[in-house]
Design a protein around this motif. Structure first.
Motif, mmCIF file in Angstrom:
data_model
loop_
_atom_site.group_PDB
_atom_site.id
_atom_site.type_symbol
_atom_site.label_atom_id
_atom_site.label_comp_id
_atom_site.label_asym_id
_atom_site.label_seq_id
_atom_site.Cartn_x
_atom_site.Cartn_y
_atom_site.Cartn_z
ATOM 1 N N PHE A 136 0.837 -1.199 0.000
ATOM 2 C CA PHE A 136 0.000 0.000 0.000
ATOM 3 C C PHE A 136 0.873 1.251 0.000
ATOM 4 N N ALA A 137 1.833 1.311 0.927
ATOM 5 C CA ALA A 137 2.798 2.413 0.939
ATOM 6 C C ALA A 137 3.976 2.009 0.051
ATOM 7 N N ASP A 138 3.722 1.921 -1.257
ATOM 8 C CA ASP A 138 4.704 1.343 -2.180
ATOM 9 C C ASP A 138 6.019 2.107 -2.209
ATOM 10 N N GLY A 139 5.976 3.398 -1.927
ATOM 11 C CA GLY A 139 7.196 4.190 -1.943
ATOM 12 C C GLY A 139 8.132 3.902 -0.793
ATOM 13 N N ALA A 140 7.677 3.104 0.165
ATOM 14 C CA ALA A 140 8.512 2.755 1.318
ATOM 15 C C ALA A 140 8.510 1.256 1.569
ATOM 16 N N ALA A 141 8.227 0.471 0.533
ATOM 17 C CA ALA A 141 8.142 -0.982 0.669
ATOM 18 C C ALA A 141 9.494 -1.621 0.380
ATOM 19 N N VAL A 142 10.321 -1.738 1.413
ATOM 20 C CA VAL A 142 11.676 -2.273 1.274
ATOM 21 C C VAL A 142 11.871 -3.419 2.268
ATOM 22 N N LYS A 143 12.324 -4.565 1.786
ATOM 23 C CA LYS A 143 12.517 -5.722 2.658
ATOM 24 C C LYS A 143 13.772 -5.608 3.525
ATOM 25 N N LEU A 144 14.821 -4.986 2.992
ATOM 26 C CA LEU A 144 16.092 -4.882 3.720
ATOM 27 C C LEU A 144 16.600 -3.449 3.637
ATOM 28 N N VAL A 145 16.724 -2.801 4.797
ATOM 29 C CA VAL A 145 17.183 -1.412 4.811
ATOM 30 C C VAL A 145 18.655 -1.342 4.418
ATOM 31 N N GLY A 146 19.118 -0.151 4.093
ATOM 32 C CA GLY A 146 20.488 0.019 3.637
ATOM 33 C C GLY A 146 21.523 -0.192 4.734
ATOM 34 N N GLU A 147 22.709 -0.573 4.324
ATOM 35 C CA GLU A 147 23.801 -0.790 5.282
ATOM 36 C C GLU A 147 24.243 0.528 5.919
ATOM 37 N N GLU A 148 24.441 1.553 5.085
ATOM 38 C CA GLU A 148 24.867 2.852 5.606
ATOM 39 C C GLU A 148 23.733 3.557 6.343
ATOM 40 N N THR A 149 22.523 3.420 5.834
ATOM 41 C CA THR A 149 21.393 4.061 6.506
ATOM 42 C C THR A 149 21.169 3.436 7.883
ATOM 43 N N PHE A 150 21.332 2.120 7.977
ATOM 44 C CA PHE A 150 21.182 1.472 9.283
ATOM 45 C C PHE A 150 22.251 1.950 10.257
#
Length: 298
Positions: A136-150
């Motif tokens: 539904f919130a397709d613009g934020a549908a990510v299974k694995l967050v970024g390494e640097e962002t984490f």
């Protein structure tokens, strides 16, 4: 490269602004499937990958939103900034700038309940791949967050909050009523988180900022959003006999509430499955009112 579920309005905008230099490829159901295809194109065609969130320069660019917020609130009270989160680029960038300049301001990330990758990662202390994500919130549908962002969020973000689809729809309605802008679901996450946080904390006299970050909403999705944004409405499924008077009997347990939607498919000789939506009685909380109806039906 974008998922198949990408709103048509976003695809059309990319093609318009990119012109002849842009080729749009729709593949898969999530960002992660698109990322795999993008990496294949990089290797096979020698293309350059510009990562949408897990890149220091992209994170820094998104962090300028934090700079704008602090410039506009110089000398003013500012308590919490709510930031939508998918892969974590905006959250990391905004947190990095705000914590450097005004470390007393809290930064809270907001995710869809069915795509809470950063929440899971910060809880586990490491990146955790989700088995699936809601679209539904397709613009934020990510299974694995970024390494640097984490890495940045783990160090700087104060808290995470998750919101339901109904809460996102209600936030889109709030955004429209206040700005006359129709936000996309991912773009309204900040508002949804701010509203939920305010109710949970029972706060007054504090200054919050919710970042709104997208308006790629196809027109045909507005009906769904409008229906789900009604915080007084409850959807139920019931099975009734395929006999005259059965719906009247069902409604007698719902009356005097307004029935706002009714869906039914005729199957000769079989029990009928009915979907019905109704509004809570005036002055009654939705959950309490819905429980009363279910008790009547049982």
């Amino acid at each position: 490269v974008m998922p198949k579920a990408t709103p048509n309005i976003k695809v059309a905008a990319v093609r318009t602004f990119g012109g002849e230099s842009v080729r749009v490829k729709l593949i898969g159901d999530s960002f992660d499937e698109c990322a795999a295809e993008a990496m294949r194109l990089v290797e096979e065609e020698g293309l350059t990958l510009i990562h949408p969130f897990d890149d220091p320069l992209v994170i820094a660019g998104q962090g300028t939103i934090g700079m704008e917020i602090l410039k506009q609130t110089t000398g003013s009270q500012l308590d919490v900034v709510f930031v939508c989160c998918g892969g974590g680029g905006m959250l990391a960038g905004v947190a990095a700038y705000i914590k450097l300049v005004r470390p007393g301001v809290r930064v809270v990330g907001v995710e869809a309940e069915d795509a809470a990758g950063m929440t899971a990662a910060l809880t586990a202390g490491k990146r955790v791949p989700l088995e699936s994500v809601g679209l539904f919130a397709d613009g934020a549908a990510v299974k694995l967050v970024g390494e640097e962002t984490f890495r940045i969020c783990h160090r700087l973000v104060d808290d995470m909050i998750t919101v339901t689809t109904d809460e996102i729809c209600a936030a889109i309605k709030v955004g429209f009523n206040n700005t006359r802008c129709v936000l996309e679901p991912a773009g309204a996450l900040g508002i949804a988180g701010m509203i939920k946080f305010s109710k949970m904390e029972g706060v007054r006299g504090r200054t919050f900022v919710a970042i709104t970050s997208g308006a790629n909403m196809d027109f045909d999705r507005l009906r769904f959003v409008s229906e789900r944004a009604d915080s007084t409405e409850t959807l139920i499924k019931a099975t009734i006999p395929e006999l005259p008077g059965s719906f009247r009997e069902l409604y007698s347990h719902i009356y005097p509430r307004n029935v706002t939607a009714f869906s039914y498919r005729f199957l000769s000789g079989a029990p009928a499955t009915v979907l019905a939506s109704f509004q809570a009685k005036t002055g009654t909380e939705k959950d309490i009112d819905a429980a009363a109806v279910l008790d009547n039906l049982n």
